[in-house]
Design an enzyme around this catalytic site. Structure first.
Site, PDB file in Angstrom:
ATOM      1  N   HIS A  23       0.804  -1.242   0.000  1.00 22.79           N
ATOM      2  CA  HIS A  23       0.000   0.000   0.000  1.00 22.79           C
ATOM      3  C   HIS A  23       0.828   1.279   0.000  1.00 22.79           C
ATOM      4  CE1 HIS A  23      -3.589  -2.343   0.668  1.00 22.79           C
ATOM      5  NE2 HIS A  23      -3.226  -2.749   1.874  1.00 22.79           N
TER       6      HIS A  23
HETATM    7  C1  TV7 Z   1      -0.663  -5.345   3.722  1.00 21.47           C
HETATM    8  N1  TV7 Z   1      -8.049  -2.634   8.921  1.00 21.47           N
HETATM    9  C2  TV7 Z   1      -2.450  -4.101   5.027  1.00 21.47           C
HETATM   10  C3  TV7 Z   1      -3.895  -3.966   5.389  1.00 21.47           C
HETATM   11  C4  TV7 Z   1      -4.176  -2.595   5.967  1.00 21.47           C
HETATM   12  C5  TV7 Z   1      -5.602  -2.436   6.444  1.00 21.47           C
HETATM   13  C6  TV7 Z   1      -7.445  -1.488   8.716  1.00 21.47           C
HETATM   14  C7  TV7 Z   1      -7.238  -1.871  10.845  1.00 21.47           C
HETATM   15  C8  TV7 Z   1      -6.829  -1.719  12.232  1.00 21.47           C
HETATM   16  C9  TV7 Z   1      -5.863  -0.768  12.536  1.00 21.47           C
HETATM   17  C10 TV7 Z   1      -5.444  -0.618  13.872  1.00 21.47           C
HETATM   18  C11 TV7 Z   1      -6.037  -1.420  14.869  1.00 21.47           C
HETATM   19  C12 TV7 Z   1      -7.384  -2.484  13.273  1.00 21.47           C
HETATM   20  C13 TV7 Z   1      -8.771  -4.249  13.990  1.00 21.47           C
HETATM   21  C14 TV7 Z   1      -7.930  -2.907  10.231  1.00 21.47           C
HETATM   22  C15 TV7 Z   1     -10.302   3.150   7.571  1.00 21.47           C
HETATM   23  C16 TV7 Z   1      -9.692   2.956   8.887  1.00 21.47           C
HETATM   24  C17 TV7 Z   1     -10.287   1.980   9.856  1.00 21.47           C
HETATM   25  C18 TV7 Z   1      -7.700   2.454  12.562  1.00 21.47           C
HETATM   26  C19 TV7 Z   1      -8.192   1.873  13.874  1.00 21.47           C
HETATM   27  N2  TV7 Z   1      -6.987  -2.344  14.536  1.00 21.47           N
HETATM   28  C20 TV7 Z   1      -2.145  -5.281   4.101  1.00 21.47           C
HETATM   29  C21 TV7 Z   1      -5.893  -1.020   6.841  1.00 21.47           C
HETATM   30  C22 TV7 Z   1      -7.298  -0.850   7.372  1.00 21.47           C
HETATM   31  C23 TV7 Z   1      -4.457   0.308  14.228  1.00 21.47           C
HETATM   32  N3  TV7 Z   1      -7.594   0.550   7.518  1.00 21.47           N
HETATM   33  O1  TV7 Z   1      -2.836  -5.210   2.879  1.00 21.47           O
HETATM   34  C24 TV7 Z   1      -4.056   0.440  15.544  1.00 21.47           C
HETATM   35  O2  TV7 Z   1      -8.320  -3.413  12.965  1.00 21.47           O
HETATM   36  O3  TV7 Z   1      -9.787   0.281   7.266  1.00 21.47           O
HETATM   37  C25 TV7 Z   1      -8.839   1.008   7.475  1.00 21.47           C
HETATM   38  C26 TV7 Z   1      -8.994   2.522   7.731  1.00 21.47           C
HETATM   39  C27 TV7 Z   1      -9.206   4.163   9.614  1.00 21.47           C
HETATM   40  C28 TV7 Z   1      -8.178   3.771  10.673  1.00 21.47           C
HETATM   41  N4  TV7 Z   1      -8.761   2.810  11.630  1.00 21.47           N
HETATM   42  C29 TV7 Z   1      -9.282   1.613  10.949  1.00 21.47           C
HETATM   43  O4  TV7 Z   1      -2.529  -6.496   4.705  1.00 21.47           O
HETATM   44  C30 TV7 Z   1       0.289  -5.390   4.850  1.00 21.47           C
HETATM   45  N5  TV7 Z   1      -6.940  -0.998   9.867  1.00 21.47           N
HETATM   46  C31 TV7 Z   1      -5.612  -1.287  16.195  1.00 21.47           C
HETATM   47  C32 TV7 Z   1      -4.632  -0.365  16.538  1.00 21.47           C
HETATM   48 ZN    ZN Z   2      -3.841  -7.351   3.491  1.00 19.52          ZN
END
Ligand code: TV7
Ligand code: ZN
Ligand code: CA
Length: 373
Positions: free
Chosen positions: A136
């Site tokens: 990403h």
């Molecule tokens: C390659 N999903 C990376 C995949 C990246 C996924 C997301 C989380 C997450 C972040 C945390 C956390 C989480 C339980 C899960 C819109 C948001 C929602 C952050 C809380 N727990 C790969 C990225 C994805 C961080 N992001 O492809 C700290 O889940 O959906 C989102 C974005 C905003 C930010 N919030 C989530 O596999 C390596 N994040 C706990 C602590």
């Molecule tokens: Zn992934």
């Protein structure tokens, strides 16, 4: 199955980095995978190397100097001021400024660059970097747990030697950073299989095919929840076969993101370890220089099992390997069965009940036919 020369890149420090308490990305999983690889005596059958750390200059082959300088400098204490209160470089909680952030990036990127050089030199048939696969990361910004795009850096290195590079991404998320980097070139074809629909990062429809000279060279295979060992090969294998026929890659980079496994903490697909590894086996038998990278994967013990098994597949020893796990420091994590396996669950496959997988497959084949193969 013919013997191949395998290079395995591993830095014993990688497991010590932490994205912070509660963050799903756990670099420690590379150490657990490595311990299995050692315990199965795979180390004596391959060339094991600690990769040189990637330099800031090497990272700037894709990223801006300003962003690389930022990563070099940022610490948990300087996060707010250097990110302009979280509005630049690192946005939101997905990409924290953790202790040792830049060193972690130099290890991940260093492994993928070294893997590319190793293939290009002709010294190896397959090079492995489980610390890579961070698909990403953008030119001037981190995204989705990824800071430096080791994949783009590795592919740029391969392009110095090979005319055409195929990138395949079986992580549950869309490989958006790699797609974007090569969106307007016909020298790199990107092909991502991913969950699409109310899922991060929200891109990767079949309408996104590349631009200019690169039109048709970005392949997106959007999936619904629950794809399993029965249905996944019915899309993966014909799509890849068609790509091999039309694009004729001179090297392949396979991102083996393990969040497409059943029971992943963030993923919603239903592949077993064997179903996931079948992709590695299918690509390996094409006899094209190959890089295997890690990526996502959030149920740590299953990630470790799968990447250890896929290392065995690279070595061609998957049929000899003992499915009862050997003793390692983390043995108790693998209970209650203590087996080299990731089992599927009873979720329904949303891809087959309405024929959506057939439509996606047909549309992908049409896109590839339009390239004139
Ligand atoms: C390659 N999903 C990376 C995949 C990246 C996924 C997301 C989380 C997450 C972040 C945390 C956390 C989480 C339980 C899960 C819109 C948001 C929602 C952050 C809380 N727990 C790969 C990225 C994805 C961080 N992001 O492809 C700290 O889940 O959906 C989102 C974005 C905003 C930010 N919030 C989530 O596999 C390596 N994040 C706990 C602590
Ligand atoms: Zn992934
Ligand atoms: Ca993917």
């Amino acid at each position: 199955m013919s013997k191949k020369r395998i290079s395995y890149f591993y830095d014993p420090d990688v497991g010590a980095y932490s994205f912070g308490l509660g963050h799903p990305m756990k670099p420690h999983r590379m150490r657990i995978a490595h311990d299995l690889i050692v315990a199965y005596d795979m180390i004596s059958r391959m060339h094991v190397m600690r990769p040189p750390r990637a330099s800031p200059e090497a990272m700037s082959a894709f990223h801006t100097d300003e962003y690389v300088d930022f990563l070099k400098k940022v610490t948990p204490a300087t996060h707010d001021s250097l990110t302009y209160q979280g509005t630049r470089f690192l946005v939101g909680d997905d990409n924290p400024s953790f202790e040792g952030i830049f060193e972690f990036c130099t290890i991940s990127a260093g492994g993928s660059i070294a893997a590319a050089k190793r293939l290009a030199s002709g010294a190896s048939d397959i090079a492995i970097n489980w610390a890579g696969g961070l698909h990403h990361a953008k030119k001037r910004e981190a995204s989705g747990f990824c800071y430096i795009n080791d994949i783009v850096l590795g592919i740029l290195e391969l392009l110095r030697t090979y005319p055409r590079v195929l990138y395949i991404d079986i992580d549950c998320h869309h490989g958006d950073g790699v797609e974007e980097a090569f969106y307007s070139t016909d020298r790199v074809m990107t092909c991502s299989f991913h969950k699409y629909g109310e899922f991060f990062p929200g891109t990767g429809t079949q309408e996104d095919k590349g631009r200019g000279k690169g039109t048709g060279y970005a392949v997106n295979v959007p999936l619904k929840d629950g794809i399993n060992d029965e249905s996944f090969p019915t899309i993966f294998e014909p799509v890849i076969a068609k790509i091999l026929e039309t694009f004729r890659p001179s090297a392949i980079v396979l991102q083996c993101g393990a969040d497409s496994l059943a029971g992943d903490k963030l993923g919603c697909l239903n592949l077993t370890m064997d179903g996931h590894a079948r992709c590695v086996q299918y690509i390996r038998k094409q006899n094209i220089p190959l890089i295997l990278l890690g990526g996502g994967g959030y149920t740590v013990k299953n990630v470790a099992r799968t990447w250890a098994f896929e290392t065995a597949c690279a070595l061609g020893m998957e049929n000899e390997i003992d499915r009862n796990l050997p003793w390692t420091e983390y043995f108790e994590w693998f209970g209650p069965r203590y087996r080299l396996e990731v089992l599927s669950n009873n979720m329904e496959d949303q891809n087959v009940k309405d024929g959506s997988l057939d439509e996606v497959r047909q549309k992908t084949i049409e896109q590839l036919n339009a390239l004139g193969g």
